[in-house]
Motif scaffolding. Structure first.
Motif, mmCIF file in Angstrom:
data_model
loop_
_atom_site.group_PDB
_atom_site.id
_atom_site.type_symbol
_atom_site.label_atom_id
_atom_site.label_comp_id
_atom_site.label_asym_id
_atom_site.label_seq_id
_atom_site.Cartn_x
_atom_site.Cartn_y
_atom_site.Cartn_z
ATOM 1 N N ASP A 147 0.842 -1.206 0.000
ATOM 2 C CA ASP A 147 0.000 0.000 0.000
ATOM 3 C C ASP A 147 0.874 1.253 0.000
ATOM 4 O OD1 ASP A 147 0.995 0.139 2.627
ATOM 5 O OD2 ASP A 147 -0.880 -0.563 3.530
ATOM 6 N N ARG A 148 0.227 2.410 0.103
ATOM 7 C CA ARG A 148 0.947 3.686 0.072
ATOM 8 C C ARG A 148 1.888 3.832 1.264
ATOM 9 N NH1 ARG A 148 1.957 8.309 -3.338
ATOM 10 N NH2 ARG A 148 3.353 9.468 -1.977
ATOM 11 N N TYR A 151 4.989 2.117 0.431
ATOM 12 C CA TYR A 151 5.710 2.886 -0.579
ATOM 13 C C TYR A 151 6.483 4.040 0.061
ATOM 14 C CZ TYR A 151 6.404 6.323 -4.310
ATOM 15 O OH TYR A 151 6.946 7.263 -5.163
ATOM 16 N N PRO A 171 5.102 -4.604 -6.266
ATOM 17 C CA PRO A 171 3.766 -4.618 -5.658
ATOM 18 C C PRO A 171 3.282 -6.041 -5.408
ATOM 19 C CG PRO A 171 3.578 -4.258 -8.014
ATOM 20 C CD PRO A 171 5.059 -4.296 -7.712
ATOM 21 N N LEU A 176 -1.760 -4.334 -4.316
ATOM 22 C CA LEU A 176 -1.364 -3.028 -4.830
ATOM 23 C C LEU A 176 -1.313 -3.090 -6.349
ATOM 24 C CD1 LEU A 176 -0.407 -0.141 -4.465
ATOM 25 C CD2 LEU A 176 1.930 -1.016 -4.107
ATOM 26 N N ASP A 177 -2.125 -2.273 -6.995
ATOM 27 C CA ASP A 177 -2.195 -2.210 -8.455
ATOM 28 C C ASP A 177 -0.868 -1.678 -9.002
ATOM 29 O OD1 ASP A 177 -2.789 -1.817 -11.103
ATOM 30 O OD2 ASP A 177 -4.404 -0.364 -10.756
ATOM 31 N N ALA A 179 -0.209 -0.253 -11.733
ATOM 32 C CA ALA A 179 -0.390 1.052 -12.366
ATOM 33 C C ALA A 179 -0.393 2.166 -11.321
ATOM 34 C CB ALA A 179 -1.694 1.074 -13.167
ATOM 35 N N ARG A 180 -0.973 1.887 -10.174
ATOM 36 C CA ARG A 180 -0.970 2.890 -9.099
ATOM 37 C C ARG A 180 0.442 3.117 -8.597
ATOM 38 N NH1 ARG A 180 -5.388 2.650 -4.407
ATOM 39 N NH2 ARG A 180 -6.574 3.326 -6.236
ATOM 40 N N LEU A 181 1.174 2.025 -8.388
ATOM 41 C CA LEU A 181 2.561 2.167 -7.945
ATOM 42 C C LEU A 181 3.377 2.912 -8.985
ATOM 43 C CD1 LEU A 181 4.970 1.628 -6.134
ATOM 44 C CD2 LEU A 181 5.102 -0.687 -7.088
ATOM 45 N N ALA A 183 2.358 5.169 -11.042
ATOM 46 C CA ALA A 183 1.988 6.590 -10.979
ATOM 47 C C ALA A 183 2.699 7.288 -9.829
ATOM 48 C CB ALA A 183 0.479 6.718 -10.838
ATOM 49 N N TRP A 184 2.757 6.631 -8.676
ATOM 50 C CA TRP A 184 3.474 7.217 -7.536
ATOM 51 C C TRP A 184 4.946 7.411 -7.872
ATOM 52 C CZ3 TRP A 184 1.380 3.106 -3.580
ATOM 53 C CH2 TRP A 184 0.030 3.366 -3.327
#
Length: 210
Positions: A147-148, A151, A171, A176-177, A179-181, A183-184
């Motif tokens: 998760d965030r 990260y 991930p 944890l997606d 694509a989300r990781l 983006a971060w």
């Protein structure tokens, strides 16, 4: 004697060697219990094997790249001897370790692929942070993220090892997606590599011996 769960040939799925054919030796037993562990099946299933026999079995696969994994390979007092023997044979040797045990006993010719456990693993308190200062130039560091919060933790710790060394953010599938990781990482211009466990895309995520 080594407690060997399995020896097999596959495609290396992680690290900077991802994509290369690789011989794997998986040792049984681990001193941690990560919440997302995908190799619990290796916990107490093994056959005793002498170092010389393990070297011969890996050499018989005919691949110049090999990895010693687990479980946790540094629990076995014979692991440094195995690694040195494989390096003596001219192989490139990766050792995947969970970061809770001192890596100084590894042959300098090996590449340690060392985890730093994030809070989401439940094992963050078991990290041996002194290992960050023991890393050799070719060693790599991996953070497995749920998760965030994981990260943000990884970014802070990774800042200590970013001077030219390979850092991987991986991930946990289903938590944890990617694509989300991604983006971060792009938003923060993170100097790390997104690692997606290639073998789980080639074969079933639950497949063993691959």
């Amino acid at each position: 004697m080594l407690k060997v769960h399995e020896i097999f040939a596959s495609i290396q799925g992680e690290s900077s060697f991802a994509g290369w054919p690789c011989g794997f030796l998986r040792l049984s037993g681990c001193n941690l219990a990560c919440s997302w562990c995908d190799t619990r099946y290796a916990g107490d299933s093994f056959a005793d094997m002498a170092v010389a026999d393990a070297v011969a079995a890996l050499m018989a696969l005919g691949l110049p790249l090999v990895e010693i994994t687990g479980g946790e390979p540094l629990l076995a007092p014979e692991t440094p001897h195995l690694v040195a023997a494989l390096a003596d044979a001219g192989l490139t040797v990766l050792v995947e370790t969970n970061g809770s045990l001192d890596i100084r006993g590894l042959d300098a010719r090996a590449v340690a692929v060392m985890d730093v456990k994030c809070p989401g693993s439940g094992m963050e308190g078991r990290n041996d942070y002194a290992n960050l200062d023991r890393l050799r130039p070719r060693d790599e560091v991996k953070f497995v993220l749920t998760d965030r919060a994981d990260y943000d933790f990884a970014r802070e710790i990774a800042a200590r090892v970013w001077t030219g060394r390979m850092v991987h953010f991986s991930p946990v599938p289903g938590l944890l997606d990617p694509a989300r990781l991604a983006a971060w990482m792009l938003a923060d211009t993170v100097r790390a590599r997104l690692s997606l466990q290639l073998h789980k895309y080639i074969w079933s995520p639950d497949a063993r011996g691959v």
